[in-house]
Design a protein around this motif. Structure first.
Motif, PDB file in Angstrom:
ATOM      1  N   ARG A 105      45.490  28.452 -13.844  1.00 37.72           N
ATOM      2  CA  ARG A 105      44.155  28.685 -14.417  1.00 37.72           C
ATOM      3  C   ARG A 105      43.937  27.796 -15.640  1.00 37.72           C
ATOM      4  O   ARG A 105      42.876  27.174 -15.798  1.00 37.72           O
ATOM      5  CB  ARG A 105      43.984  30.159 -14.795  1.00 37.72           C
ATOM      6  N   LYS A 106      44.940  27.736 -16.499  1.00 42.92           N
ATOM      7  CA  LYS A 106      44.835  26.899 -17.697  1.00 42.92           C
ATOM      8  C   LYS A 106      44.733  25.420 -17.321  1.00 42.92           C
ATOM      9  O   LYS A 106      43.940  24.665 -17.895  1.00 42.92           O
ATOM     10  CB  LYS A 106      46.055  27.114 -18.597  1.00 42.92           C
TER      11      LYS A 106
ATOM     12  N   THR B  69      43.747  24.093 -14.437  1.00 42.64           N
ATOM     13  CA  THR B  69      42.479  23.804 -13.758  1.00 42.64           C
ATOM     14  C   THR B  69      41.358  23.608 -14.769  1.00 42.64           C
ATOM     15  O   THR B  69      40.537  22.686 -14.643  1.00 42.64           O
ATOM     16  CB  THR B  69      42.116  24.945 -12.787  1.00 42.64           C
ATOM     17  N   ASP B  70      41.319  24.462 -15.773  1.00 37.25           N
ATOM     18  CA  ASP B  70      40.298  24.347 -16.817  1.00 37.25           C
ATOM     19  C   ASP B  70      40.425  23.012 -17.555  1.00 37.25           C
ATOM     20  O   ASP B  70      39.423  22.322 -17.797  1.00 37.25           O
ATOM     21  CB  ASP B  70      40.441  25.509 -17.801  1.00 37.25           C
ATOM     22  N   LYS B  71      41.652  22.640 -17.887  1.00 41.51           N
ATOM     23  CA  LYS B  71      41.873  21.372 -18.597  1.00 41.51           C
ATOM     24  C   LYS B  71      41.519  20.184 -17.713  1.00 41.51           C
ATOM     25  O   LYS B  71      40.924  19.201 -18.179  1.00 41.51           O
ATOM     26  CB  LYS B  71      43.333  21.285 -19.045  1.00 41.51           C
TER      27      LYS B  71
ATOM     28  N   GLU C  76      39.306  20.118 -15.269  1.00 43.42           N
ATOM     29  CA  GLU C  76      37.844  20.036 -15.156  1.00 43.42           C
ATOM     30  C   GLU C  76      37.237  19.379 -16.394  1.00 43.42           C
ATOM     31  O   GLU C  76      36.318  18.554 -16.291  1.00 43.42           O
ATOM     32  CB  GLU C  76      37.256  21.437 -14.971  1.00 43.42           C
ATOM     33  N   LYS C  77      37.756  19.722 -17.550  1.00 47.03           N
ATOM     34  CA  LYS C  77      37.248  19.127 -18.789  1.00 47.03           C
ATOM     35  C   LYS C  77      37.590  17.637 -18.864  1.00 47.03           C
ATOM     36  O   LYS C  77      36.803  16.828 -19.376  1.00 47.03           O
ATOM     37  CB  LYS C  77      37.809  19.877 -20.000  1.00 47.03           C
TER      38      LYS C  77
ATOM     39  N   SER D 117      35.148  15.798 -16.627  1.00 48.82           N
ATOM     40  CA  SER D 117      33.846  15.669 -17.292  1.00 48.82           C
ATOM     41  C   SER D 117      33.884  14.577 -18.354  1.00 48.82           C
ATOM     42  O   SER D 117      32.932  13.795 -18.493  1.00 48.82           O
ATOM     43  CB  SER D 117      33.452  17.003 -17.940  1.00 48.82           C
TER      44      SER D 117
ATOM     45  N   PRO E 146      41.870  21.147 -23.983  1.00 50.39           N
ATOM     46  CA  PRO E 146      42.648  22.330 -24.370  1.00 50.39           C
ATOM     47  C   PRO E 146      44.142  22.022 -24.471  1.00 50.39           C
ATOM     48  O   PRO E 146      44.682  21.255 -23.670  1.00 50.39           O
ATOM     49  CB  PRO E 146      42.374  23.324 -23.235  1.00 50.39           C
TER      50      PRO E 146
END
Length: 233
Positions: free
Chosen positions: A79-80, A82-84, A86-87, A90, A154
């Motif tokens: 989860r961590k 995947t979030d990183k 995605e950022k 972007s 992150p």
């Protein structure tokens, strides 16, 4: 064939890192013996899921729940990550890079994505050491991308599967093995090992984390030592 269990992953540019159970010649049926049946299964065949009791069957009651805990730890790290990721995507898209700089940074991002897709598709629980290696290398690459773009991503370096502390938080406590040990011998001296781990940064500050029981001291570990010790250890 590239598989996480066998650790034969050199096509992905990763070191070969077999699961300890694969090395012990443990086959799929040792864990996958819980049947899913009924409905269309009479036409498509039976799927055998890993049994929650498989760990206990071979390793004893102290390993009860280890499979679920491993899966939970891996999902948390994913989860961590995947979030990183995605950022980072972007940041790359909005950076406005052109030509060779864009090509270079997108190639680095693509390698991270490819390895991460493999980790998810192949169920990283089959080889937690390899899963940790993929996440750790991916995190390093994403940090480099963030630095190159001047983007704030992150910090997930304290996750056990990235910091290398997963041995201390998952398996070893169940069998009474203290990780990290209070002291270790280094260059003929007794060193307060546990005290050093409390500085933060996890095991990877000083050690290369590989397969099971493979945690050699980094060749450049002295560079970290001199932050506190004049002249190094």
């Amino acid at each position: 064939m590239t598989t996480p269990y066998s650790g034969q992953v050199t096509p992905l540019g990763l070191p070969e890192m077999s699961s300890p159970m694969y090395m012990a010649r443990v086959g799929c049926v040792a864990c996958h013996y819980q049947k899913e049946s009924g409905g269309a299964r009479k036409y498509t065949g039976t799927t055998f899921f890993p049994s929650k009791e498989a760990c206990v069957k071979c390793h004893g009651s102290e390993f009860k729940g280890i499979w679920e805990e491993t899966g939970k730890a891996l999902k948390g790290a994913q989860r961590k990550f995947t979030d990183k990721l995605e950022k980072a995507r972007s940041a790359v898209s909005s950076a406005g890079l052109k030509g060779e700089p864009e090509k270079k940074i997108r190639a680095k991002l693509a390698k991270v994505e490819s390895r991460y897709e493999f980790l998810i598709a192949s169920r990283g629980e089959h080889n937690i050491y390899l899963a940790s290696e993929i996440l750790r290398r991916g995190n390093t690459s994403l940090n480099e991308i963030g630095t190159d773009l001047g983007a704030s991503l992150p910090d997930i370096s304290d996750d056990p599967l990235i910091s290398g502390m997963y041995c201390a938080t998952m398996c070893h406590p169940k069998v009474g093995v203290k990780v990290p040990p209070e002291t270790v011998r280094y260059k003929g001296k007794t060193m307060p090992h546990k005290a050093h781990t409390e500085f933060g940064g996890g095991c990877v500050k000083c050690h290369d984390i590989g397969a099971h029981k493979q945690t050699p001291l980094k060749k450049d570990a002295k560079a970290f030592c001199v932050n506190c010790h004049e002249g190094g250890p």
